[in-house]
Design a protein around this motif. Sequence first.
Motif, mmCIF file in Angstrom:
data_model
loop_
_atom_site.group_PDB
_atom_site.id
_atom_site.type_symbol
_atom_site.label_atom_id
_atom_site.label_comp_id
_atom_site.label_asym_id
_atom_site.label_seq_id
_atom_site.Cartn_x
_atom_site.Cartn_y
_atom_site.Cartn_z
ATOM 1 N N THR A 75 -2.422 8.504 0.355
ATOM 2 C CA THR A 75 -3.652 7.725 0.184
ATOM 3 C C THR A 75 -3.559 6.822 -1.039
ATOM 4 O OG1 THR A 75 -4.980 9.458 1.235
ATOM 5 C CG2 THR A 75 -6.151 7.872 -0.166
ATOM 6 N N LEU A 76 -3.062 7.369 -2.133
ATOM 7 C CA LEU A 76 -2.949 6.599 -3.372
ATOM 8 C C LEU A 76 -2.003 5.420 -3.182
ATOM 9 C CD1 LEU A 76 -3.534 6.221 -6.392
ATOM 10 C CD2 LEU A 76 -1.671 7.838 -6.871
ATOM 11 N N TYR A 77 -0.826 5.685 -2.674
ATOM 12 C CA TYR A 77 0.164 4.615 -2.481
ATOM 13 C C TYR A 77 -0.361 3.568 -1.498
ATOM 14 C CZ TYR A 77 4.519 2.236 -1.327
ATOM 15 O OH TYR A 77 5.486 1.273 -1.122
ATOM 16 N N GLY A 78 -0.910 4.033 -0.379
ATOM 17 C CA GLY A 78 -1.400 3.107 0.637
ATOM 18 C C GLY A 78 -2.556 2.254 0.149
ATOM 19 N N SER A 79 -3.445 2.853 -0.637
ATOM 20 C CA SER A 79 -4.609 2.120 -1.137
ATOM 21 C C SER A 79 -4.203 1.057 -2.149
ATOM 22 C CB SER A 79 -5.612 3.091 -1.773
ATOM 23 O OG SER A 79 -6.083 4.020 -0.816
ATOM 24 N N VAL A 80 -3.277 1.409 -3.044
ATOM 25 C CA VAL A 80 -2.817 0.434 -4.036
ATOM 26 C C VAL A 80 -2.059 -0.701 -3.348
ATOM 27 C CG1 VAL A 80 -1.347 0.073 -6.069
ATOM 28 C CG2 VAL A 80 -2.739 2.151 -5.874
ATOM 29 N N LYS A 81 -1.220 -0.356 -2.389
ATOM 30 C CA LYS A 81 -0.457 -1.378 -1.661
ATOM 31 C C LYS A 81 -1.389 -2.324 -0.915
ATOM 32 C CE LYS A 81 3.323 -1.970 1.657
ATOM 33 N NZ LYS A 81 4.284 -1.269 2.534
ATOM 34 N N LYS A 82 -2.414 -1.777 -0.271
ATOM 35 C CA LYS A 82 -3.354 -2.597 0.486
ATOM 36 C C LYS A 82 -4.174 -3.495 -0.434
ATOM 37 C CE LYS A 82 -7.226 -2.279 3.736
ATOM 38 N NZ LYS A 82 -8.134 -1.357 4.480
ATOM 39 N N PHE A 83 -4.623 -2.988 -1.570
ATOM 40 C CA PHE A 83 -5.433 -3.772 -2.504
ATOM 41 C C PHE A 83 -4.601 -4.868 -3.161
ATOM 42 C CE2 PHE A 83 -7.695 -4.609 -6.506
ATOM 43 C CZ PHE A 83 -8.991 -4.766 -6.050
ATOM 44 N N ASN A 84 -3.304 -4.590 -3.314
ATOM 45 C CA ASN A 84 -2.349 -5.569 -3.863
ATOM 46 C C ASN A 84 -2.818 -6.115 -5.219
ATOM 47 O OD1 ASN A 84 -0.094 -7.236 -3.974
ATOM 48 N ND2 ASN A 84 -1.109 -8.903 -2.876
ATOM 49 N N PRO A 85 -2.918 -5.238 -6.233
ATOM 50 C CA PRO A 85 -3.490 -5.675 -7.511
ATOM 51 C C PRO A 85 -2.573 -6.622 -8.285
ATOM 52 C CG PRO A 85 -2.568 -3.483 -7.720
ATOM 53 C CD PRO A 85 -2.486 -3.835 -6.260
ATOM 54 N N ASP A 86 -3.201 -7.516 -9.041
ATOM 55 C CA ASP A 86 -2.447 -8.284 -10.028
ATOM 56 C C ASP A 86 -2.162 -7.418 -11.244
ATOM 57 O OD1 ASP A 86 -2.669 -10.908 -8.662
ATOM 58 O OD2 ASP A 86 -4.810 -10.652 -9.077
ATOM 59 N N VAL A 87 -3.164 -6.601 -11.602
ATOM 60 C CA VAL A 87 -3.073 -5.762 -12.800
ATOM 61 C C VAL A 87 -3.637 -4.381 -12.502
ATOM 62 C CG1 VAL A 87 -3.816 -5.486 -15.206
ATOM 63 C CG2 VAL A 87 -3.346 -7.774 -14.310
ATOM 64 N N VAL A 88 -2.960 -3.351 -13.002
ATOM 65 C CA VAL A 88 -3.495 -1.988 -12.991
ATOM 66 C C VAL A 88 -3.712 -1.580 -14.445
ATOM 67 C CG1 VAL A 88 -3.041 0.447 -12.485
ATOM 68 C CG2 VAL A 88 -2.405 -1.317 -10.821
ATOM 69 N N VAL A 89 -4.932 -1.104 -14.738
ATOM 70 C CA VAL A 89 -5.229 -0.559 -16.060
ATOM 71 C C VAL A 89 -5.380 0.949 -15.898
ATOM 72 C CG1 VAL A 89 -6.727 -0.631 -18.080
ATOM 73 C CG2 VAL A 89 -6.477 -2.676 -16.644
ATOM 74 N N ALA A 90 -4.477 1.705 -16.522
ATOM 75 C CA ALA A 90 -4.475 3.162 -16.384
ATOM 76 C C ALA A 90 -4.987 3.802 -17.670
ATOM 77 C CB ALA A 90 -3.069 3.656 -16.077
ATOM 78 N N PHE A 91 -6.044 4.590 -17.531
ATOM 79 C CA PHE A 91 -6.644 5.270 -18.677
ATOM 80 C C PHE A 91 -6.165 6.719 -18.736
ATOM 81 C CE2 PHE A 91 -9.226 1.624 -18.752
ATOM 82 C CZ PHE A 91 -10.066 1.629 -19.861
ATOM 83 N N MET A 92 -5.570 7.115 -19.838
ATOM 84 C CA MET A 92 -5.154 8.489 -20.137
ATOM 85 C C MET A 92 -3.826 8.839 -19.465
ATOM 86 S SD MET A 92 -8.894 10.333 -20.287
ATOM 87 C CE MET A 92 -9.541 9.567 -18.796
#
Length: 355
Positions: A75-92
């Motif tokens: 789910t995580l991989y598929g959702s990120v791939k589908k959204f196709n972000p320019d930037v990911v901001v990861a907290f913690m």
Amino acid sequence: MKAPKRVILLTPSMSKGGAETQLLKLGLFLKSEGEQVLIISLKPIDEFKEVLKKSGLEVLFLKSWSAHFISNFRTLYGSVKKFNPDVVVAFMFIAIIFARLLKTRLKFKLISSIRISVLPAKWLLPFKMTTGLDDAVVYNSAASKSNFESRNRGLKQGIVIHNGIFIPDEVLPVAEKGDVFKWICVGHFRWNKDYPTLFKAIALIKDQNFSVDIIGEMGDATWPYQMVEELNIKERVNLLGFQPDTSVYLKQADAFVLSSFSEGMPNAVLEAMAHALPVLVTDIDGNRELLNAVKCGFLFEKQDEYDLAGKLLNIMNMTVAARKTLGESGRQYLRTEFSEAAVMQQWKTLIEKTE
């Protein structure tokens, strides 16, 4: 006209903590600026339910990892791939590790937000193995940046973006508050908040005319009630549990206290300063940085109930004018260094620069 940025904000959970509060503020700000935002929570914990519902932000909660380990990865991989972000901001830390792993397969720029200077042992190996995949590293205090980078060599040089704090236009004059000196403490009952030290300090001075309102999620914990009973401080301590609007209590308080032995740049302290309260906090990284920058209260030695008790008395015995001077100093400092508008603009500039 520039196309909207596609930004994912990745967090371990949506608990009501300082980091999650900042992440939500950032998401709301980016959305108001016309960017496309997706919040992904690695755990199914949603303590911002009503706020998120009204916000219109797109949010994905993964399921329990113990029962859905493989499907969560998919789910995580598929959702990120589908959204196709320019930037990911990861907290913690755990979110940073997941984002780094995703970056090895997907194309996006990664901003990692480190909130405390101590890396938990359980994340040490995966964190070090994936070091170097960040495009930018953000700390919320200069002390956390200095300490973390000195302990963890090979990191990309980080920058500091403070927590954005709402500063009310007016605060209640000290003279209009009650006869009983009212302390306030805000923090969930987690290991690092060290409430036992606070309770022991209160017991040492329980003959004084004061009370302490404690606001924070307790979960199923019963030990706070038992300890309050054993120390015979029920008349001094009000365990209020989680409260959605702490400002109601901050407005009525005379001073703020927090006994944590581990913090980054605690939102609760900043919010107390925004309400012009003198603060009494542990002598640790973020707190020390604040009180070295502006005289707005006092530090005490961590896990030392005697030092804490003495300084509780010191503040209670100060004149109203002296406490007001401390509180106003903190409030004015926040206006220049921690205002929400300035902080959110710093984040926006970094996100645009990280393209």
